[in-house]
Design an enzyme around this catalytic site. Structure first.
Site, PDB file in Angstrom:
ATOM      1  N   ASN A  98       0.795  -1.222   0.000  1.00 37.26           N
ATOM      2  CA  ASN A  98       0.000   0.000   0.000  1.00 37.26           C
ATOM      3  C   ASN A  98       0.830   1.275   0.000  1.00 37.26           C
ATOM      4  OD1 ASN A  98      -2.525   1.564   0.422  1.00 37.26           O
ATOM      5  ND2 ASN A  98      -1.522   2.058   2.378  1.00 37.26           N
ATOM      6  N   ARG A 154      -8.582   4.540   0.384  1.00 39.75           N
ATOM      7  CA  ARG A 154      -7.677   3.953  -0.621  1.00 39.75           C
ATOM      8  C   ARG A 154      -6.654   4.951  -1.163  1.00 39.75           C
ATOM      9  NH1 ARG A 154     -12.576   0.982  -1.649  1.00 39.75           N
ATOM     10  NH2 ARG A 154     -12.185  -1.165  -1.009  1.00 39.75           N
ATOM     11  N   ASP A 163       1.484   6.979   0.141  1.00 38.85           N
ATOM     12  CA  ASP A 163       0.527   6.055  -0.466  1.00 38.85           C
ATOM     13  C   ASP A 163       0.791   5.838  -1.952  1.00 38.85           C
ATOM     14  OD1 ASP A 163      -1.888   4.623   0.508  1.00 38.85           O
ATOM     15  OD2 ASP A 163      -2.747   5.562  -1.281  1.00 38.85           O
ATOM     16  N   ARG A 191       0.512 -12.669   3.143  1.00 39.48           N
ATOM     17  CA  ARG A 191      -0.453 -11.897   3.917  1.00 39.48           C
ATOM     18  C   ARG A 191      -0.414 -10.508   3.303  1.00 39.48           C
ATOM     19  NH1 ARG A 191       0.176  -7.533   7.545  1.00 39.48           N
ATOM     20  NH2 ARG A 191      -1.609  -7.242   8.928  1.00 39.48           N
ATOM     21  N   ASP A 193      -0.888  -6.842   3.581  1.00 34.21           N
ATOM     22  CA  ASP A 193      -1.009  -5.826   4.621  1.00 34.21           C
ATOM     23  C   ASP A 193      -1.886  -4.674   4.148  1.00 34.21           C
ATOM     24  OD1 ASP A 193       0.118  -4.594   7.205  1.00 34.21           O
ATOM     25  OD2 ASP A 193       0.570  -3.033   5.743  1.00 34.21           O
ATOM     26  N   HIS A 197      -6.919  -0.582   2.252  1.00 36.80           N
ATOM     27  CA  HIS A 197      -6.434   0.707   1.757  1.00 36.80           C
ATOM     28  C   HIS A 197      -5.975   0.617   0.314  1.00 36.80           C
ATOM     29  CE1 HIS A 197      -7.018   2.116   5.770  1.00 36.80           C
ATOM     30  NE2 HIS A 197      -6.363   1.044   6.213  1.00 36.80           N
ATOM     31  N   GLU A 229      -5.678  -8.334   4.977  1.00 38.59           N
ATOM     32  CA  GLU A 229      -5.989  -7.664   6.236  1.00 38.59           C
ATOM     33  C   GLU A 229      -7.083  -6.634   5.984  1.00 38.59           C
ATOM     34  OE1 GLU A 229      -4.209  -4.799   9.713  1.00 38.59           O
ATOM     35  OE2 GLU A 229      -3.681  -4.535   7.613  1.00 38.59           O
ATOM     36  N   ARG A 331      -4.522 -19.082  12.625  1.00 36.88           N
ATOM     37  CA  ARG A 331      -3.134 -18.634  12.727  1.00 36.88           C
ATOM     38  C   ARG A 331      -2.817 -18.392  14.199  1.00 36.88           C
ATOM     39  NH1 ARG A 331      -1.943 -12.977  10.147  1.00 36.88           N
ATOM     40  NH2 ARG A 331      -3.025 -12.396  12.059  1.00 36.88           N
TER      41      ARG A 331
HETATM   42  C1  ARE Z   1       4.293   4.315  12.495  1.00 36.07           C
HETATM   43  C2  ARE Z   1       3.973   5.204  13.705  1.00 36.07           C
HETATM   44  C3  ARE Z   1       2.952   6.271  13.314  1.00 36.07           C
HETATM   45  C4  ARE Z   1       3.488   7.080  12.159  1.00 36.07           C
HETATM   46  C5  ARE Z   1       3.812   6.142  10.995  1.00 36.07           C
HETATM   47  C6  ARE Z   1       4.424   6.864   9.825  1.00 36.07           C
HETATM   48  O1  ARE Z   1       3.482   4.404  14.750  1.00 36.07           O
HETATM   49  O2  ARE Z   1       2.727   7.115  14.449  1.00 36.07           O
HETATM   50  O3  ARE Z   1       2.504   8.018  11.738  1.00 36.07           O
HETATM   51  O4  ARE Z   1       4.734   5.140  11.434  1.00 36.07           O
HETATM   52  O5  ARE Z   1       5.626   7.481  10.197  1.00 36.07           O
HETATM   53  C7  ARE Z   1       2.429  -0.580  11.816  1.00 36.07           C
HETATM   54  C8  ARE Z   1       2.160   0.123  13.136  1.00 36.07           C
HETATM   55  C9  ARE Z   1       2.029   1.626  12.966  1.00 36.07           C
HETATM   56  C10 ARE Z   1       3.249   2.171  12.230  1.00 36.07           C
HETATM   57  C11 ARE Z   1       3.307   1.475  10.880  1.00 36.07           C
HETATM   58  C12 ARE Z   1       4.469   1.936  10.016  1.00 36.07           C
HETATM   59  O6  ARE Z   1       0.972  -0.399  13.696  1.00 36.07           O
HETATM   60  O7  ARE Z   1       1.951   2.220  14.252  1.00 36.07           O
HETATM   61  O8  ARE Z   1       3.139   3.573  12.073  1.00 36.07           O
HETATM   62  O9  ARE Z   1       3.487   0.050  11.104  1.00 36.07           O
HETATM   63  O10 ARE Z   1       5.674   1.784  10.687  1.00 36.07           O
HETATM   64  C13 ARE Z   1      -5.550   0.488  10.441  1.00 36.07           C
HETATM   65  C14 ARE Z   1      -5.277  -0.122   9.080  1.00 36.07           C
HETATM   66  C15 ARE Z   1      -4.589  -1.454   9.177  1.00 36.07           C
HETATM   67  C16 ARE Z   1      -3.314  -1.351  10.038  1.00 36.07           C
HETATM   68  C17 ARE Z   1      -3.744  -0.832  11.407  1.00 36.07           C
HETATM   69  C18 ARE Z   1      -2.543  -0.672  12.330  1.00 36.07           C
HETATM   70  O11 ARE Z   1      -6.523  -0.255   8.386  1.00 36.07           O
HETATM   71  O12 ARE Z   1      -4.227  -1.874   7.872  1.00 36.07           O
HETATM   72  O13 ARE Z   1      -4.374   0.457  11.246  1.00 36.07           O
HETATM   73  N1  ARE Z   1      -2.607  -2.651  10.146  1.00 36.07           N
HETATM   74  C19 ARE Z   1      -1.450  -2.967   9.256  1.00 36.07           C
HETATM   75  C20 ARE Z   1      -0.357  -3.724   9.986  1.00 36.07           C
HETATM   76  C21 ARE Z   1       0.336  -2.803  10.967  1.00 36.07           C
HETATM   77  C22 ARE Z   1       1.047  -1.711  10.178  1.00 36.07           C
HETATM   78  C23 ARE Z   1       0.314  -1.260   8.989  1.00 36.07           C
HETATM   79  C24 ARE Z   1      -0.861  -1.814   8.579  1.00 36.07           C
HETATM   80  C25 ARE Z   1       0.985  -0.275   8.111  1.00 36.07           C
HETATM   81  O14 ARE Z   1      -0.867  -4.881  10.572  1.00 36.07           O
HETATM   82  O15 ARE Z   1       1.238  -3.487  11.774  1.00 36.07           O
HETATM   83  O16 ARE Z   1       1.244  -0.553  11.039  1.00 36.07           O
HETATM   84  O17 ARE Z   1       1.811  -1.032   7.234  1.00 36.07           O
HETATM   85  C26 ARE Z   1     -10.227   0.779  12.911  1.00 36.07           C
HETATM   86  C27 ARE Z   1     -10.136   0.926  11.384  1.00 36.07           C
HETATM   87  C28 ARE Z   1      -8.965   0.115  10.851  1.00 36.07           C
HETATM   88  C29 ARE Z   1      -7.692   0.542  11.548  1.00 36.07           C
HETATM   89  C30 ARE Z   1      -7.849   0.321  13.043  1.00 36.07           C
HETATM   90  C31 ARE Z   1      -6.606   0.768  13.781  1.00 36.07           C
HETATM   91  O18 ARE Z   1     -10.608  -0.537  13.252  1.00 36.07           O
HETATM   92  O19 ARE Z   1     -11.327   0.451  10.796  1.00 36.07           O
HETATM   93  O20 ARE Z   1      -8.852   0.342   9.459  1.00 36.07           O
HETATM   94  O21 ARE Z   1      -6.574  -0.248  11.085  1.00 36.07           O
HETATM   95  O22 ARE Z   1      -8.966   1.060  13.516  1.00 36.07           O
HETATM   96  O23 ARE Z   1      -6.765   0.517  15.122  1.00 36.07           O
HETATM   97 CA    CA Z   2      -3.710   3.258  -0.703  1.00 34.02          CA
END
Ligand code: ARE
Ligand code: CA
Length: 494
Positions: A98, A154, A163, A191, A193, A197, A229, A331
């Protein structure tokens, strides 16, 4: 894209978060293969940003698609894939398509520079034109504010992460090459990620250009297994069924409902028809979990609600239900130790990366003779209550749920056809012990409880039951026992 390509009747994946590739190779040969695990999810394998303090989440900030991380380089990754496939264990890679990094600049794990401010990623190369900007994202700061808005979710940035414009043929081509590189090495799938989005049509186009799996390890014409995810709990969020034609989705409603039940907010007896009747996607579209790398630190869901390794009794019992029930591909999360400190509902140490030496090298895993790991690595997948339930699931196979029993609230029991039987007691009040003569569905004989012990040298080291010729047995689960459940199957019969 729905088939995980497990070998034989294996059926469970474990996520060995942040493990080194050499260690995963060892683990496939010495434990996962012999104990019946079907596959391993590995943390992102491509070059990513190096951040201060080396948080685990730096692996979710790609810098290029070169294969080098703290878990190892491309040669080590290749060796691992081969060893695991040979041991009967598949490899699934966590792919971050993404976005690239956040809005900082620096160096990646393969030595490539990047600049998230000017959006230059020479390691790929990607430049500013490869990213979404104001022409496609309507929010002032380019951030996602409304996760339910399909365009915004998205085309805008997920917490500042640059993005990618996956509508562009050039971006797609780079991502297709990356995935094909992994497929050619011999992985079984991915998986995906942050799938919500990404536009389903963009993913569809990327997947349509993927190679079939490596014929050295897979039958001809096999397609990669892909699980998405998509965090969807119903309501007006982006519906995960927009993605089920692309592969499986991680069914977050499974985690949420089961956690809710095991926390005592809903009675266990309601689980009788758990699955599609609760609004979940069809079993063949789902991958399920109790804990994950995000849930454990509250990056999704809520701390205090989510169940992780710090509540071992609850984690084992809820995981046992997941593995005993016939729904989705389960899992099992396998984590490392971090010093959890909860303040105002947030874990102050939610960022803490894997255990390392003083030079920042990830520590190797050295399991003990009793199969557990040392302090630094939790190895939930090596807890007896969990690996024995993995075997339970294998033995249960496709047998249907039968002989359901409940006491009207927090005690349940059921069999999987005539192969396996489980009883769970989470009673909070009234007569707290589960003491019942129940139909087990099992053939007559003496069976060992595989939770309090094992069958060793034709003896049970833990509890046991006598099943009579009608399949009846006296079942006991005391309310104050180490584990809240007992489990029996035809593979542990004397
Ligand atoms: C980090 C810092 C941020 C900073 C960013 C950019 O923590 O403060 O702004 O970097 O500098 C993981 C961490 C993030 C981290 C990111 C990149 O969790 O903290 O940010 O890596 O290093 C949404 C998404 C979902 C996402 C979750 C976390 O929809 O896809 O948020 N999960 C995946 C992974 C994570 C990963 C990412 C995505 C990014 O599993 O490990 O982030 O690659 C509601 C909404 C959901 C939302 C959810 C969040 O339910 O409906 O959409 O999920 O709340 O609680
Ligand atoms: Ca996107």
């Amino acid at each position: 894209y729905h088939n995980p390509h497990f070998i034989g009747n294996r059926c469970v994946i474990t996520h060995l978060m942040e493990w080194k590739y050499d260690d995963i190779g060892d683990e496939c040969e010495r434990f996962l293969g012999p104990y019946g695990y079907g596959g391993v999810q590995v943390s992102p394998v491509n070059e990513h940003a190096i951040l201060d303090r080396r948080p685990w989440y730096e692996r979710y900030q790609p810098v290029s698609y070169d294969l080098r991380t703290r878990s190892g380089d491309e040669q080590q990754f290749r060796r691992m894939v081969k060893r695991c496939n040979k041991a009967g264990v598949r490899i699934y890679v966590d792919i971050v398509l993404n976005h690239m990094t956040g809005g900082q600049s620096g160096q990646g794990t393969n030595g490539n520079h990047y600049n998230g401010i000017t959006m230059q990623y020479p390691g790929v190369p990607f430049g500013p034109n490869d990213f979404h900007g104001h022409e496609s994202c309507q929010t002032k700061d380019l951030e996602i504010h409304n996760y339910s808005d399909r365009n915004e979710a998205r085309n805008c940035r997920l917490s500042g992460l640059r993005d990618l414009k996956q509508q562009s043929e050039y971006v797609r081509k780079k991502q297709v090459d990356f995935l094909n590189h992994l497929i050619d090495i011999g992985v079984a799938g991915f998986r995906s990620d942050a799938s919500t989005h990404q536009w389903p049509d963009d993913l569809r186009s990327i997947y349509s250009q993927l190679h079939t799996l490596n014929k050295e390890f897979f039958p001809e014409n096999s397609h990669p297994f892909i699980y998405h995810e998509t965090i969807y709990y119903g309501g007006n969020g982006i519906n995960s069924n927009e993605y089920t034609s692309l592969g499986r989705i991680i069914e977050f409603r499974f985690y949420k409902e089961i956690t809710n039940v095991f926390r005592g907010n809903n009675q266990l007896r309601w689980l009788k028809n758990f699955g599609t009747e609760w609004g979940l996607v069809p079993s063949n579209d789902a991958l399920v979990m109790i804990d994950s790398h995000d849930l454990r630190v509250g990056h999704t869901g809520k701390l205090g609600f989510n169940i992780n390794c710090f509540e071992a009794r609850l984690l084992k019992a809820s995981t046992a239900f997941m593995l005993a029930w016939n729904y989705g591909i389960p899992r099992v999360m396998s984590s490392y130790f971090w010093n959890q400190i909860i303040r105002d509902g947030k874990d102050v140490n939610d960022w803490v990366g894997p255990p390392t030496d003083q030079h920042g090298n990830i520590l190797s895993v050295h399991p003990n003779a009793d199969l557990t790991c040392n302090h630094e690595w939790i190895c939930e997948h090596r807890w007896r209550q969990i690996y024995n339930m993995v075997r339970f699931k294998m033995i249960a196979g496709q047998e249907p749920v039968r002989n359901w029993w409940d006491n009207g609230d927090y005690q349940i029991a059921f069999s999987r056809g005539s192969h396996a039987f489980i009883a769970i007691n989470l009673q909070k009040n009234g007569d707290k012990n589960l003491r019942q003569r129940l139909h087990t569905g099992l053939p007559a004989g003496t069976y060992c409880d595989i939770i309090s012990g094992d069958l060793i040298h034709n003896k049970c080291t833990g509890k046991s039951i006598q099943v009579d010729k009608n399949g009846l047995a006296d079942i006991y689960v005391g309310h104050d026992e180490l584990d809240a459940f007992v489990a029996y199957h035809i593979g542990a019969r004397i």
